[in-house]
Design an enzyme around this catalytic site. Structure first.
Site, short mmCIF file in Angstrom:
data_model
loop_
_atom_site.label_atom_id
_atom_site.label_comp_id
_atom_site.label_asym_id
_atom_site.label_seq_id
_atom_site.Cartn_x
_atom_site.Cartn_y
_atom_site.Cartn_z
N GLY A 1 0.76 -1.24 0.00
CA GLY A 1 0.00 0.00 0.00
C GLY A 1 0.79 1.30 0.00
N ASP B 1 1.03 -1.67 -10.62
CA ASP B 1 2.37 -2.03 -10.12
C ASP B 1 2.44 -3.55 -10.22
OD1 ASP B 1 4.80 -2.03 -8.88
OD2 ASP B 1 4.06 -1.47 -6.90
N CYS C 1 9.31 -3.33 -10.33
CA CYS C 1 10.59 -3.12 -9.64
C CYS C 1 11.60 -4.15 -10.17
CB CYS C 1 10.42 -3.22 -8.13
SG CYS C 1 9.69 -4.76 -7.56
C1 LIG Z 1 5.04 -5.26 -6.41
S1 LIG Z 1 3.84 -5.71 -5.27
C2 LIG Z 1 2.94 -4.22 -5.15
C3 LIG Z 1 3.52 -3.15 -4.24
C4 LIG Z 1 2.54 -2.02 -3.95
N1 LIG Z 1 1.99 -1.47 -5.16
C5 LIG Z 1 3.12 -0.91 -3.11
O1 LIG Z 1 3.53 0.12 -3.67
O2 LIG Z 1 3.19 -1.04 -1.88
C6 LIG Z 1 2.81 -6.70 -6.26
C7 LIG Z 1 1.46 -7.09 -5.64
O3 LIG Z 1 0.68 -7.66 -6.69
C8 LIG Z 1 -0.20 -8.58 -6.11
N2 LIG Z 1 -0.70 -9.40 -7.24
C9 LIG Z 1 -0.02 -10.33 -7.94
N3 LIG Z 1 -0.78 -10.81 -8.94
C10 LIG Z 1 -1.98 -10.18 -8.86
C11 LIG Z 1 -3.18 -10.25 -9.61
N4 LIG Z 1 -3.31 -11.09 -10.63
N5 LIG Z 1 -4.22 -9.46 -9.23
C12 LIG Z 1 -4.10 -8.62 -8.17
N6 LIG Z 1 -2.98 -8.52 -7.43
C13 LIG Z 1 -1.93 -9.28 -7.77
C14 LIG Z 1 0.62 -9.28 -5.07
O4 LIG Z 1 -0.21 -9.86 -4.08
C15 LIG Z 1 1.47 -8.13 -4.54
O5 LIG Z 1 0.89 -7.58 -3.38
#
Ligand SMILES: C[S@@+](CC[C@H](N)C(=O)[O-])C[C@H]1O[C@@H](n2cnc3c(N)ncnc32)[C@H](O)[C@@H]1O
Length: 418
Positions: free
Chosen positions: A236, A295, A348
């Site tokens: 988040g 993201d 990232c």
């Molecule tokens: C790189 S992290 C995001 C970091 C966040 N945006 C932040 O700035 O704190 C990627 C996130 O994508 C979620 N995720 C992965 N595949 C997904 C999908 N198909 N739909 C929704 N969320 C997904 C994961 O659970 C993870 O929390």
């Protein structure tokens, strides 16, 4: 070691409530984290050093022997632990295991020779090359050239700073916390002790976010009053940025447990957002959004400074699988956007397949046009604004104090929907 044997991320192995670290007090757990962090960050050097004293591969039925040697060598080579303590703890640990017990003498002999030859070994090693897996090094040389790759790999050897995004008054918080304000607006400090003990944490004045991770949300521009979807939102950091900027945010993540952390973080910060537990690939919102931040899940090779386990755990095939997933999530995101709306896609990762290569494909197949990023949008830092994209590297933002240098490797691109 759980990370190497079970392919488990370092943080989750240490924080697991069913794991061996559960019984440790916070100080001991901090020390364990530091030892394991160095063991992974300097893995190539440690293996090279131990290999000099082992004529053949360790026997298979030796229990935790490889991990015992590796962790002890990390302390002997790179930490301020007395040699005799590192050796005797390793010998005692071997003694306590049914299988490793038979190799107690070998543990003692190898580690003693390591203490004697430490300086000569370290002087002969190419630390930049040894600690990066070949496949990653070779990919980066192709994408960034030899000199930049060496700089990236060198940056991975440094403990990263603690970067904070503040709700307001970066200069005031930098002064209170003994840090600096970066040109991009983040506050940077050298961390000591627990984060929740720092001034402003309890009051919800800031949150932890790498300075590069704070840039993609800025590319959405003025979001005050806009209906914004933050896709793949947990934990988040970007949701908080958008909420502080006045957007009505819908934060979507597939992982319920991680979404709970978004709610906890927003609660501490006194911010609001709607949270939705859903897979972006199949989620059907009841409206189109003014702006979207995606993201996407990625290999995270841009975060090796903070998570040295990434370099050990990832495989080339992961990049291909993730690139296909990213392309499909990007198409879904474009379909949720109002005509004229802005979409920022970011990862990232240092891999072009997860960044630059996604753009050509998206422009060819989706109703999107490119809105180039300008340096003044990211604190005037030209180096991180390449070809109209945002591309940060771990070797960016050098500082005379090495522990205040660097950025996570991020890619971000901005599109407008036709
Ligand atoms: C790189 S992290 C995001 C970091 C966040 N945006 C932040 O700035 O704190 C990627 C996130 O994508 C979620 N995720 C992965 N595949 C997904 C999908 N198909 N739909 C929704 N969320 C997904 C994961 O659970 C993870 O929390």
């Amino acid at each position: 070691m759980a990370v190497l044997a079970d392919h488990r991320a370092l943080d989750s192995a240490i924080d697991a409530t069913d794991g061996p670290f559960e019984a440790l007090d916070p100080r001991e757990r901090g020390l364990a984290r530091a030892i394991l962090g160095i063991s992974l960050r300097r893995r190539g050097q440690i293996e090279d050093a131990l290999g000099r004293f082992l004529d053949k591969a360790l026997p298979r039925k030796s229990g935790p022997l490889p991990a015992i040697l590796h962790v002890a060598a990390a302390q002997i080579l790179f930490m301020d632990v007395p040699d005799h303590a590192a050796v005797s703890i390793a010998v005692d640990t071997a003694e306590a295991d049914r299988d490793a017990r038979h190799f107690k003498g070998l543990v003692n002999a190898v580690l003693r020779r390591l203490t004697e030859q430490r300086d000569a070994i370290l002087a002969a090693q190419d630390e930049v090359r040894l600690n990066t897996p070949d496949w990653l090094y070779e990919r980066w040389v192709m994408d960034y050239g030899a000199a930049t790759t060496a700089a990236i790999a060198a940056a991975h050897l440094l403990e990263p700073s603690l970067d904070l995004s503040v709700k307001s008054d970066p200069a005031g918080w930098a002064e209170k916390l003994g840090g600096i304000v970066l040109p991009t607006g983040s506050v940077r400090l050298i961390a000591h002790g627990p984060i929740d003990a720092l001034p402003g944490f309890g009051e919800g004045e800031w949150w932890v976010q790498d300075a590069a991770a704070a840039l993609p949300a800025k590319l959405l521009g003025k979001v005050d009053g806009l209906d914004v979807a933050d896709l793949c939102a947990a934990p988040g950091g970007k949701t908080a940025q958008l909420a502080v900027a006045g957007a009505r945010v819908t934060a979507v993540d597939v992982n319920e447990a991680r979404l709970l952390r978004v709610r906890e973080n927003l609660g501490r910060l006194g911010l609001e957002a709607e949270t939705v537990a859903a897979d972006v690939a199949s989620w059907q919102p009841d409206r189109l959004f003014d702006a979207i931040l995606l993201d996407a899940p990625c290999s995270a090779t841009g975060t090796i400074r903070r998570h040295p386990d990434v370099a050990v755990l990832k495989r080339p095939s992961d990049i291909d699988t993730l690139a296909a997933l990213q392309a499909s999530l990007l198409a879904r995101a474009a379909a949720m956007l109002k005509p004229g709306g802005t979409l920022v896609y970011c990862t990232c990762s240092l891999e072009r397949a997860e960044g630059e290569d996604q753009v050509a494909q998206a422009l060819a197949s989706l109703p999107l046009v490119l809105e180039p990023v300008r340096p003044e949008e990211v604190g005037g830092v030209d180096a991180i604004c390449r070809d109209g994209f945002l591309r940060t590297l771990p070797s960016d933002l050098p500082h005379a104090e090495p522990r205040l240098s660097g950025l996570d490797g991020f890619f971000a691109v901005r599109f407008r929907r036709l």
